[in-house]
Design a protein around this motif. Structure first.
Motif, PDB file in Angstrom:
ATOM      1  N   ARG A  93      21.155   0.242 -14.885  1.00 57.00           N
ATOM      2  CA  ARG A  93      22.024   0.693 -15.966  1.00 57.00           C
ATOM      3  C   ARG A  93      23.453   0.879 -15.446  1.00 57.00           C
ATOM      4  NH1 ARG A  93      20.117   6.053 -18.233  1.00 57.00           N
ATOM      5  NH2 ARG A  93      21.499   6.928 -16.670  1.00 57.00           N
ATOM      6  N   ASP A  94      23.598   1.452 -14.260  1.00 59.10           N
ATOM      7  CA  ASP A  94      24.923   1.652 -13.681  1.00 59.10           C
ATOM      8  C   ASP A  94      25.616   0.316 -13.420  1.00 59.10           C
ATOM      9  OD1 ASP A  94      24.537   4.374 -13.806  1.00 59.10           O
ATOM     10  OD2 ASP A  94      24.050   4.599 -11.668  1.00 59.10           O
ATOM     11  N   ARG A  95      24.848  -0.673 -12.961  1.00 56.24           N
ATOM     12  CA  ARG A  95      25.424  -2.007 -12.725  1.00 56.24           C
ATOM     13  C   ARG A  95      25.863  -2.649 -14.042  1.00 56.24           C
ATOM     14  NH1 ARG A  95      21.255  -2.672  -8.592  1.00 56.24           N
ATOM     15  NH2 ARG A  95      20.002  -3.979  -9.978  1.00 56.24           N
ATOM     16  N   PHE A  96      25.053  -2.453 -15.083  1.00 57.52           N
ATOM     17  CA  PHE A  96      25.379  -2.984 -16.415  1.00 57.52           C
ATOM     18  C   PHE A  96      26.692  -2.380 -16.921  1.00 57.52           C
ATOM     19  CE2 PHE A  96      25.120  -1.980 -20.987  1.00 57.52           C
ATOM     20  CZ  PHE A  96      25.109  -3.261 -21.530  1.00 57.52           C
ATOM     21  N   ILE A  97      26.840  -1.066 -16.758  1.00 55.57           N
ATOM     22  CA  ILE A  97      28.063  -0.396 -17.204  1.00 55.57           C
ATOM     23  C   ILE A  97      29.278  -0.946 -16.452  1.00 55.57           C
ATOM     24  CG2 ILE A  97      29.299   1.815 -17.265  1.00 55.57           C
ATOM     25  CD1 ILE A  97      26.506   3.143 -17.697  1.00 55.57           C
ATOM     26  N   ALA A  98      29.143  -1.094 -15.148  1.00 57.38           N
ATOM     27  CA  ALA A  98      30.248  -1.617 -14.343  1.00 57.38           C
ATOM     28  C   ALA A  98      30.605  -3.047 -14.738  1.00 57.38           C
ATOM     29  CB  ALA A  98      29.881  -1.553 -12.859  1.00 57.38           C
ATOM     30  N   ALA A  99      29.588  -3.853 -15.035  1.00 60.67           N
ATOM     31  CA  ALA A  99      29.817  -5.254 -15.391  1.00 60.67           C
ATOM     32  C   ALA A  99      30.471  -5.407 -16.763  1.00 60.67           C
ATOM     33  CB  ALA A  99      28.499  -6.027 -15.360  1.00 60.67           C
ATOM     34  N   ASN A 100      30.347  -4.383 -17.604  1.00 60.98           N
ATOM     35  CA  ASN A 100      30.900  -4.439 -18.956  1.00 60.98           C
ATOM     36  C   ASN A 100      31.979  -3.372 -19.154  1.00 60.98           C
ATOM     37  OD1 ASN A 100      29.119  -6.469 -20.577  1.00 60.98           O
ATOM     38  ND2 ASN A 100      27.685  -5.268 -19.357  1.00 60.98           N
ATOM     39  N   ALA A 101      32.724  -3.093 -18.092  1.00 65.34           N
ATOM     40  CA  ALA A 101      33.692  -2.000 -18.109  1.00 65.34           C
ATOM     41  C   ALA A 101      34.792  -2.172 -19.160  1.00 65.34           C
ATOM     42  CB  ALA A 101      34.317  -1.838 -16.724  1.00 65.34           C
ATOM     43  N   ASP A 102      35.047  -3.413 -19.577  1.00 62.75           N
ATOM     44  CA  ASP A 102      36.122  -3.659 -20.540  1.00 62.75           C
ATOM     45  C   ASP A 102      35.652  -3.585 -21.994  1.00 62.75           C
ATOM     46  OD1 ASP A 102      37.854  -4.046 -18.433  1.00 62.75           O
ATOM     47  OD2 ASP A 102      37.563  -6.227 -18.392  1.00 62.75           O
ATOM     48  N   ALA A 103      34.354  -3.424 -22.223  1.00 60.46           N
ATOM     49  CA  ALA A 103      33.839  -3.401 -23.598  1.00 60.46           C
ATOM     50  C   ALA A 103      34.203  -2.082 -24.287  1.00 60.46           C
ATOM     51  CB  ALA A 103      32.325  -3.582 -23.591  1.00 60.46           C
ATOM     52  N   ALA A 105      32.419  -0.620 -26.486  1.00 59.82           N
ATOM     53  CA  ALA A 105      31.172   0.138 -26.670  1.00 59.82           C
ATOM     54  C   ALA A 105      30.030  -0.599 -26.002  1.00 59.82           C
ATOM     55  CB  ALA A 105      30.869   0.329 -28.156  1.00 59.82           C
ATOM     56  N   LEU A 106      29.038   0.168 -25.563  1.00 60.58           N
ATOM     57  CA  LEU A 106      27.816  -0.390 -24.993  1.00 60.58           C
ATOM     58  C   LEU A 106      26.631   0.246 -25.708  1.00 60.58           C
ATOM     59  CD1 LEU A 106      28.629  -0.193 -21.161  1.00 60.58           C
ATOM     60  CD2 LEU A 106      28.866  -2.183 -22.676  1.00 60.58           C
ATOM     61  N   LEU A 107      25.567  -0.545 -25.905  1.00 64.00           N
ATOM     62  CA  LEU A 107      24.354  -0.055 -26.561  1.00 64.00           C
ATOM     63  C   LEU A 107      23.226  -0.001 -25.535  1.00 64.00           C
ATOM     64  CD1 LEU A 107      23.120   0.680 -29.400  1.00 64.00           C
ATOM     65  CD2 LEU A 107      22.263  -1.678 -29.443  1.00 64.00           C
ATOM     66  N   PHE A 108      22.499   1.120 -25.531  1.00 63.02           N
ATOM     67  CA  PHE A 108      21.389   1.317 -24.608  1.00 63.02           C
ATOM     68  C   PHE A 108      20.114   1.567 -25.409  1.00 63.02           C
ATOM     69  CE2 PHE A 108      25.309   2.421 -22.598  1.00 63.02           C
ATOM     70  CZ  PHE A 108      25.202   1.988 -21.291  1.00 63.02           C
ATOM     71  N   ASP A 109      19.170   0.632 -25.335  1.00 65.01           N
ATOM     72  CA  ASP A 109      17.876   0.774 -26.018  1.00 65.01           C
ATOM     73  C   ASP A 109      16.966   1.559 -25.085  1.00 65.01           C
ATOM     74  OD1 ASP A 109      15.298   0.471 -27.034  1.00 65.01           O
ATOM     75  OD2 ASP A 109      15.619  -1.594 -27.674  1.00 65.01           O
ATOM     76  N   ILE A 110      16.703   2.839 -25.428  1.00 59.41           N
ATOM     77  CA  ILE A 110      15.934   3.729 -24.557  1.00 59.41           C
ATOM     78  C   ILE A 110      14.847   4.426 -25.386  1.00 59.41           C
ATOM     79  CG2 ILE A 110      16.042   5.637 -22.921  1.00 59.41           C
ATOM     80  CD1 ILE A 110      18.993   4.988 -22.513  1.00 59.41           C
ATOM     81  N   PRO A 111      13.615   3.912 -25.346  1.00 60.10           N
ATOM     82  CA  PRO A 111      12.545   4.478 -26.175  1.00 60.10           C
ATOM     83  C   PRO A 111      12.305   5.974 -25.959  1.00 60.10           C
ATOM     84  CG  PRO A 111      11.889   2.349 -25.303  1.00 60.10           C
ATOM     85  CD  PRO A 111      13.177   2.702 -24.634  1.00 60.10           C
ATOM     86  N   LEU A 112      12.315   6.434 -24.711  1.00 57.07           N
ATOM     87  CA  LEU A 112      12.013   7.839 -24.416  1.00 57.07           C
ATOM     88  C   LEU A 112      13.285   8.631 -24.112  1.00 57.07           C
ATOM     89  CD1 LEU A 112       8.773   7.397 -22.266  1.00 57.07           C
ATOM     90  CD2 LEU A 112       8.943   7.963 -24.695  1.00 57.07           C
ATOM     91  N   LEU A 113      14.315   8.413 -24.909  1.00 59.80           N
ATOM     92  CA  LEU A 113      15.609   9.056 -24.684  1.00 59.80           C
ATOM     93  C   LEU A 113      15.496  10.581 -24.685  1.00 59.80           C
ATOM     94  CD1 LEU A 113      18.804   8.573 -24.607  1.00 59.80           C
ATOM     95  CD2 LEU A 113      18.693   9.185 -27.028  1.00 59.80           C
ATOM     96  N   PHE A 114      14.984  11.143 -25.765  1.00 58.52           N
ATOM     97  CA  PHE A 114      14.887  12.598 -25.889  1.00 58.52           C
ATOM     98  C   PHE A 114      13.835  13.168 -24.943  1.00 58.52           C
ATOM     99  CE2 PHE A 114      16.430  11.609 -30.312  1.00 58.52           C
ATOM    100  CZ  PHE A 114      17.697  12.157 -30.148  1.00 58.52           C
ATOM    101  N   GLU A 115      12.740  12.428 -24.800  1.00 55.09           N
ATOM    102  CA  GLU A 115      11.644  12.904 -23.972  1.00 55.09           C
ATOM    103  C   GLU A 115      12.059  13.088 -22.510  1.00 55.09           C
ATOM    104  OE1 GLU A 115       9.857  10.743 -27.487  1.00 55.09           O
ATOM    105  OE2 GLU A 115      11.588  10.503 -26.187  1.00 55.09           O
ATOM    106  N   THR A 116      13.032  12.284 -22.072  1.00 57.25           N
ATOM    107  CA  THR A 116      13.492  12.378 -20.684  1.00 57.25           C
ATOM    108  C   THR A 116      14.788  13.183 -20.551  1.00 57.25           C
ATOM    109  OG1 THR A 116      14.681  10.270 -20.919  1.00 57.25           O
ATOM    110  CG2 THR A 116      12.427  10.171 -20.057  1.00 57.25           C
TER     111      THR A 116
END
Length: 197
Positions: A93-103, A105-116
């Motif tokens: 995820r950190d690499r993805f953010i760095a690779a898209n630093a100029d965007a 907005a970024l979307l993160f599909d995280i099924p267990l977002l609240f649970e974690t």
């Protein structure tokens, strides 16, 4: 950059909604897809999972059905698996953010977002939802899914009603694809992002 988390219980339509954001030009990080890639032949998690969970690796890849049967319903085994998987997902995820630093907005599909407890890492949380009977029908139509497996997965997930209360936006996928797209476009507009044409 706005970091948007997309979550929702199994069978609610996250993948469909995620692709609508992608078509609007929002880069997507799909946590489940990253895990699958790391568990496939040649993946960086195969050896470690195989060592911790003997008998779950076949032909150089993790057999997700066997692994799932081993950990679902066993809190300690599931925790052991998460200790292996979660840090690697964070690295990707950190690499993805760095690779898209100029965007914008970024979307993160995280099924267990609240649970974690990961929602604190995001600026906006979107929950995808549908009536429970529709959810059940969708999930049980999947290959290899059984009522027992579905119930076991549900037991790990926060109730849909609670997720909706904690969301910034809720997308109802019980209607047509056009209706879902309209909701996505409205959220993009609200966030100052361009809707898909």
């Amino acid at each position: 950059m706005r970091k948007i988390a997309l979550t929702g219980s199994i069978g609610m339509g996250k993948s469909t909604v995620a692709q609508m954001f992608v078509k609007a030009g929002i880069p997507l990080f799909d946590a489940d897809a990253e895990v699958r890639a790391m568990q496939n032949r040649g993946g960086e998690l195969v050896d470690e999972i195989g060592a911790r969970f003997p008998g779950t690796v076949h032909d150089g890849a993790v057999d997700r059905d066997i692994l799932g049967a081993r950990v679902l319903g066993d809190r300690d085994e599931l925790a052991a698996l998460e200790l292996i998987v979660h840090p690697r997902v964070v690295q990707r995820r950190d690499r993805f953010i760095a690779a898209n630093a100029d965007a914008p907005a970024l979307l993160f599909d995280i099924p267990l977002l609240f649970e974690t407890g990961a929602e604190k890492n995001f600026d906006t949380v979107i929950v995808v939802s549908a009536p429970s009977e529709m959810q059940r029908a969708r999930v049980l139509a999947r290959q290899g899914m059984t009522p027992a497996k579905f119930e076991s997965i549900l037991s790990r997930q926060m109730p849909d009603s609670v997720k909706k209360e904690r969301a910034d936006f809720v997308i109802d996928t019980s209607g047509s694809l056009e209706a879902t797209q309209q909701q996505v476009n409205a959220i993009l507009s609200c966030l100052g992002l361009t809707a898909a044409r």
